[in-house]
Each structure stands twice: as C-alpha cells, then as structure tokens.
Motif scaffolding. Sequence first.
Motif, PDB file in Angstrom:
ATOM      1  N   ARG A  81       0.948  -1.046   0.029  1.00 46.29           N
ATOM      2  CA  ARG A  81       0.066   0.064  -0.171  1.00 46.29           C
ATOM      3  C   ARG A  81       0.991   1.091   0.116  1.00 46.29           C
ATOM      4  NH1 ARG A  81      -5.322   0.560  -1.031  1.00 46.29           N
ATOM      5  NH2 ARG A  81      -6.525   1.965   0.411  1.00 46.29           N
ATOM      6  N   LEU A  82       0.467   2.153  -0.970  1.00 45.83           N
ATOM      7  CA  LEU A  82       1.344   3.424  -0.946  1.00 45.83           C
ATOM      8  C   LEU A  82       0.847   4.195   0.247  1.00 45.83           C
ATOM      9  CD1 LEU A  82       1.633   3.995  -4.886  1.00 45.83           C
ATOM     10  CD2 LEU A  82       3.122   3.146  -3.197  1.00 45.83           C
ATOM     11  N   LEU A  83       1.891   5.127   0.636  1.00 42.04           N
ATOM     12  CA  LEU A  83       1.492   6.033   1.719  1.00 42.04           C
ATOM     13  C   LEU A  83       0.513   7.157   1.128  1.00 42.04           C
ATOM     14  CD1 LEU A  83       1.806   7.282   4.408  1.00 42.04           C
ATOM     15  CD2 LEU A  83       3.815   8.833   3.638  1.00 42.04           C
ATOM     16  N   VAL A  84       0.540   7.540  -0.033  1.00 38.52           N
ATOM     17  CA  VAL A  84      -0.556   8.474  -0.343  1.00 38.52           C
ATOM     18  C   VAL A  84      -2.098   7.717  -0.425  1.00 38.52           C
ATOM     19  CG1 VAL A  84      -0.276   8.141  -2.892  1.00 38.52           C
ATOM     20  CG2 VAL A  84      -1.173  10.347  -2.228  1.00 38.52           C
ATOM     21  N   THR A  85      -2.125   6.500  -0.864  1.00 39.47           N
ATOM     22  CA  THR A  85      -3.490   5.813  -0.905  1.00 39.47           C
ATOM     23  C   THR A  85      -3.877   5.531   0.626  1.00 39.47           C
ATOM     24  OG1 THR A  85      -2.639   4.605  -2.928  1.00 39.47           O
ATOM     25  CG2 THR A  85      -4.437   3.766  -1.776  1.00 39.47           C
ATOM     26  N   PHE A  86      -2.712   5.053   1.386  1.00 40.78           N
ATOM     27  CA  PHE A  86      -3.261   5.053   2.881  1.00 40.78           C
ATOM     28  C   PHE A  86      -3.842   6.412   3.499  1.00 40.78           C
ATOM     29  CE2 PHE A  86      -1.483   5.606   7.300  1.00 40.78           C
ATOM     30  CZ  PHE A  86      -2.400   4.618   7.911  1.00 40.78           C
ATOM     31  N   LEU A  87      -3.146   7.388   3.046  1.00 38.64           N
ATOM     32  CA  LEU A  87      -3.620   8.731   3.550  1.00 38.64           C
ATOM     33  C   LEU A  87      -4.882   9.072   3.103  1.00 38.64           C
ATOM     34  CD1 LEU A  87      -0.369  10.690   3.505  1.00 38.64           C
ATOM     35  CD2 LEU A  87      -1.639   9.937   5.604  1.00 38.64           C
ATOM     36  N   ARG A  88      -5.021   9.017   1.823  1.00 38.44           N
ATOM     37  CA  ARG A  88      -6.192   9.469   1.085  1.00 38.44           C
ATOM     38  C   ARG A  88      -7.621   8.572   1.247  1.00 38.44           C
ATOM     39  NH1 ARG A  88      -6.234  13.255  -2.542  1.00 38.44           N
ATOM     40  NH2 ARG A  88      -7.972  12.364  -3.910  1.00 38.44           N
ATOM     41  N   GLU A  89      -7.428   7.259   1.029  1.00 36.37           N
ATOM     42  CA  GLU A  89      -8.301   6.300   0.927  1.00 36.37           C
ATOM     43  C   GLU A  89      -8.656   5.500   2.194  1.00 36.37           C
ATOM     44  OE1 GLU A  89      -8.114   3.446  -2.433  1.00 36.37           O
ATOM     45  OE2 GLU A  89      -7.588   5.230  -3.602  1.00 36.37           O
ATOM     46  N   ASP A  90      -7.680   5.268   2.984  1.00 34.87           N
ATOM     47  CA  ASP A  90      -7.776   4.744   4.415  1.00 34.87           C
ATOM     48  C   ASP A  90      -8.171   5.621   5.281  1.00 34.87           C
ATOM     49  OD1 ASP A  90      -7.314   2.219   3.312  1.00 34.87           O
ATOM     50  OD2 ASP A  90      -5.067   2.129   3.914  1.00 34.87           O
ATOM     51  N   LEU A  91      -7.430   6.962   5.554  1.00 36.65           N
ATOM     52  CA  LEU A  91      -7.737   8.006   6.446  1.00 36.65           C
ATOM     53  C   LEU A  91      -8.734   9.092   6.001  1.00 36.65           C
ATOM     54  CD1 LEU A  91      -4.279   8.202   8.032  1.00 36.65           C
ATOM     55  CD2 LEU A  91      -6.028   6.548   8.601  1.00 36.65           C
ATOM     56  N   GLY A  92      -9.138   9.147   4.606  1.00 37.02           N
ATOM     57  CA  GLY A  92      -9.925  10.304   4.049  1.00 37.02           C
ATOM     58  C   GLY A  92      -9.400  11.448   4.105  1.00 37.02           C
ATOM     59  N   LEU A  93      -7.913  11.568   4.103  1.00 37.25           N
ATOM     60  CA  LEU A  93      -7.235  12.793   3.997  1.00 37.25           C
ATOM     61  C   LEU A  93      -7.054  12.944   2.642  1.00 37.25           C
ATOM     62  CD1 LEU A  93      -5.047  12.182   7.132  1.00 37.25           C
ATOM     63  CD2 LEU A  93      -6.886  13.750   6.943  1.00 37.25           C
ATOM     64  N   THR A  94      -7.866  13.577   1.900  1.00 46.79           N
ATOM     65  CA  THR A  94      -7.669  13.793   0.350  1.00 46.79           C
ATOM     66  C   THR A  94      -6.986  15.034   0.017  1.00 46.79           C
ATOM     67  OG1 THR A  94      -9.910  15.070   0.141  1.00 46.79           O
ATOM     68  CG2 THR A  94      -9.794  12.577  -0.042  1.00 46.79           C
ATOM     69  N   GLY A  95      -6.601  15.771   1.044  1.00 48.78           N
ATOM     70  CA  GLY A  95      -5.777  16.887   0.486  1.00 48.78           C
ATOM     71  C   GLY A  95      -4.369  16.726  -0.004  1.00 48.78           C
ATOM     72  N   THR A  96      -3.911  15.710   0.259  1.00 49.16           N
ATOM     73  CA  THR A  96      -2.621  15.204  -0.408  1.00 49.16           C
ATOM     74  C   THR A  96      -3.064  14.534  -1.797  1.00 49.16           C
ATOM     75  OG1 THR A  96      -1.612  14.717   1.548  1.00 49.16           O
ATOM     76  CG2 THR A  96      -0.662  13.439  -0.256  1.00 49.16           C
ATOM     77  N   HIS A  97      -2.297  15.213  -2.906  1.00 58.72           N
ATOM     78  CA  HIS A  97      -2.795  14.747  -4.111  1.00 58.72           C
ATOM     79  C   HIS A  97      -1.845  13.949  -4.955  1.00 58.72           C
ATOM     80  CE1 HIS A  97      -5.395  18.847  -4.405  1.00 58.72           C
ATOM     81  NE2 HIS A  97      -6.012  17.754  -3.793  1.00 58.72           N
ATOM     82  N   VAL A  98      -2.102  13.272  -6.008  1.00 62.73           N
ATOM     83  CA  VAL A  98      -1.401  12.329  -6.831  1.00 62.73           C
ATOM     84  C   VAL A  98      -1.272  13.095  -8.091  1.00 62.73           C
ATOM     85  CG1 VAL A  98      -1.067   9.928  -7.838  1.00 62.73           C
ATOM     86  CG2 VAL A  98      -2.202  10.190  -5.804  1.00 62.73           C
ATOM     87  N   GLY A  99      -0.237  13.357  -8.444  1.00 63.83           N
ATOM     88  CA  GLY A  99      -0.081  13.992  -9.716  1.00 63.83           C
ATOM     89  C   GLY A  99       0.632  13.367 -10.756  1.00 63.83           C
ATOM     90  N   CYS A 100       1.677  12.482 -10.477  1.00 68.53           N
ATOM     91  CA  CYS A 100       2.255  12.041 -11.454  1.00 68.53           C
ATOM     92  C   CYS A 100       2.568  10.414 -11.375  1.00 68.53           C
ATOM     93  CB  CYS A 100       3.697  12.685 -11.643  1.00 68.53           C
ATOM     94  SG  CYS A 100       5.114  12.552 -10.311  1.00 68.53           S
ATOM     95  N   ASP A 101       2.748   9.986 -10.083  1.00 65.27           N
ATOM     96  CA  ASP A 101       2.809   8.618  -9.628  1.00 65.27           C
ATOM     97  C   ASP A 101       4.561   8.295 -10.111  1.00 65.27           C
ATOM     98  OD1 ASP A 101       0.636   7.676  -8.418  1.00 65.27           O
ATOM     99  OD2 ASP A 101      -0.249   7.123 -10.588  1.00 65.27           O
ATOM    100  N   THR A 102       5.439   9.237 -10.195  1.00 61.63           N
ATOM    101  CA  THR A 102       6.684   9.053 -10.519  1.00 61.63           C
ATOM    102  C   THR A 102       7.536   9.875  -9.515  1.00 61.63           C
ATOM    103  OG1 THR A 102       6.561  10.559 -12.147  1.00 61.63           O
ATOM    104  CG2 THR A 102       6.202   8.369 -12.892  1.00 61.63           C
ATOM    105  N   THR A 103       7.158  10.481  -8.569  1.00 62.77           N
ATOM    106  CA  THR A 103       8.041  11.273  -7.597  1.00 62.77           C
ATOM    107  C   THR A 103       8.617  12.663  -8.275  1.00 62.77           C
ATOM    108  OG1 THR A 103       8.742   9.195  -6.581  1.00 62.77           O
ATOM    109  CG2 THR A 103       9.609  11.209  -5.742  1.00 62.77           C
ATOM    110  N   GLN A 104       7.895  13.132  -9.134  1.00 62.49           N
ATOM    111  CA  GLN A 104       8.400  14.405  -9.999  1.00 62.49           C
ATOM    112  C   GLN A 104       7.546  15.752  -9.776  1.00 62.49           C
ATOM    113  OE1 GLN A 104       8.870  13.612 -14.221  1.00 62.49           O
ATOM    114  NE2 GLN A 104       9.460  11.501 -13.913  1.00 62.49           N
ATOM    115  N   CYS A 105       6.275  15.392  -9.436  1.00 63.16           N
ATOM    116  CA  CYS A 105       5.632  16.652  -9.235  1.00 63.16           C
ATOM    117  C   CYS A 105       5.414  17.289  -7.989  1.00 63.16           C
ATOM    118  CB  CYS A 105       4.203  16.465 -10.043  1.00 63.16           C
ATOM    119  SG  CYS A 105       3.029  15.675  -8.895  1.00 63.16           S
ATOM    120  N   GLY A 106       5.646  16.466  -7.106  1.00 57.00           N
ATOM    121  CA  GLY A 106       5.465  16.889  -5.498  1.00 57.00           C
ATOM    122  C   GLY A 106       4.195  17.161  -4.995  1.00 57.00           C
ATOM    123  N   ALA A 107       2.956  16.939  -5.516  1.00 55.69           N
ATOM    124  CA  ALA A 107       1.752  17.235  -5.155  1.00 55.69           C
ATOM    125  C   ALA A 107       1.343  16.256  -3.984  1.00 55.69           C
ATOM    126  CB  ALA A 107       0.742  17.246  -6.431  1.00 55.69           C
TER     127      ALA A 107
END
Length: 163
Positions: free
Chosen positions: A21-47
């Motif tokens: 499980r990716l940390l961003v998925t844990f934060l967004r989907e498991d904890l409902g903290l949707t402020g953290t965005h997924v922009g690129c999935d490659t560690t380039q954009c910093g969202a």
Amino acid sequence: MTRIEAVVNGKKVTKTVDDNRLLVTFLREDLGLTGTHVGCDTTQCGACVVNIDGDTVKSCTSLAAGANGCSITTIEGVAHGERLHRVQEAFHRHHALQCGYCTPGLIITAIDIIEKAQGPLDEATVRQELKGNLCRCTGYQNIVSAILDAAEKYAMSSVSKVA
C-alpha cells in the motif's frame, strides 16, 4: 499485511494495510485525508508531499508500512482550527494558490524550507528548494513571493514558527 501505528496530524492512527500500500493511498483512502494529491505517480511533481518526522516525503512512491511509528503531517494538519498557517495565509495573500492542485505539496515543502533555513531566505534559495515541486500553471513567481513573505514573518515573530 502490515499493521501501521502512526500519529497523523496529531491523532494516533492504527490500521492494517497491504504490504504494498502506498502512503498516499493510505492517507487518502484509508484515512480520508484527500488534501494530499497524486499528480504523477513518479515522484516528479510533488503534489503528494507530506512531512514525516520533520522531513518532506513524496508519498506517491513511499510505502505506508515505512511510516509505521512515525508522525505524519498532511495539508489537513497545518492549520490551527479555523486559523490558517502563516504559509497558507501568505499563499492566499500573494495569489499563489492558482488552480490549487499542487498547493498542498507546495505548502508542506514551503514550511520545511522556512523551518530548515534558520535565517533569511532569498529568491534563488527558494527557487532551488522548490525543485521537487512542479506547478503546471507555470506561475512560480507568486509562490516564491508567498514563501519569502512567510519566511520574513517567521523571522520577525517572537512567537513559535509553527503558527
């Protein structure tokens, strides 16, 4: 499966997640903290930048299991109730929000830049430190101005740098 015990935005959290499980998925989907965005999935954009134990981390390529036992701050954790963080206020004041997609990662990064500088910041330093955050609106000038403004207010304040 991995059991994660962490403090997220000041609250203790315990969840069991898949090992991959990716940390961003844990934060967004498991904890409902949707402020953290997924922009690129490659560690380039910093969202997806969050703060873990005082360091910024790109959560789109970090495993949630790696955050076990850590303290995590997301964009939802930087304001104090209804009162915005100084960096959030500066972004608002300088119209640095633009479309807003990259803003959570930029604000987490900006707070880190200011707190680690322990002294005055200049434009060149801020631009260099922002190299891991992409704004697709291409309007970095207002973002840089906001960070410099917030850094100046931190320096002028005798109050905690956190608020």
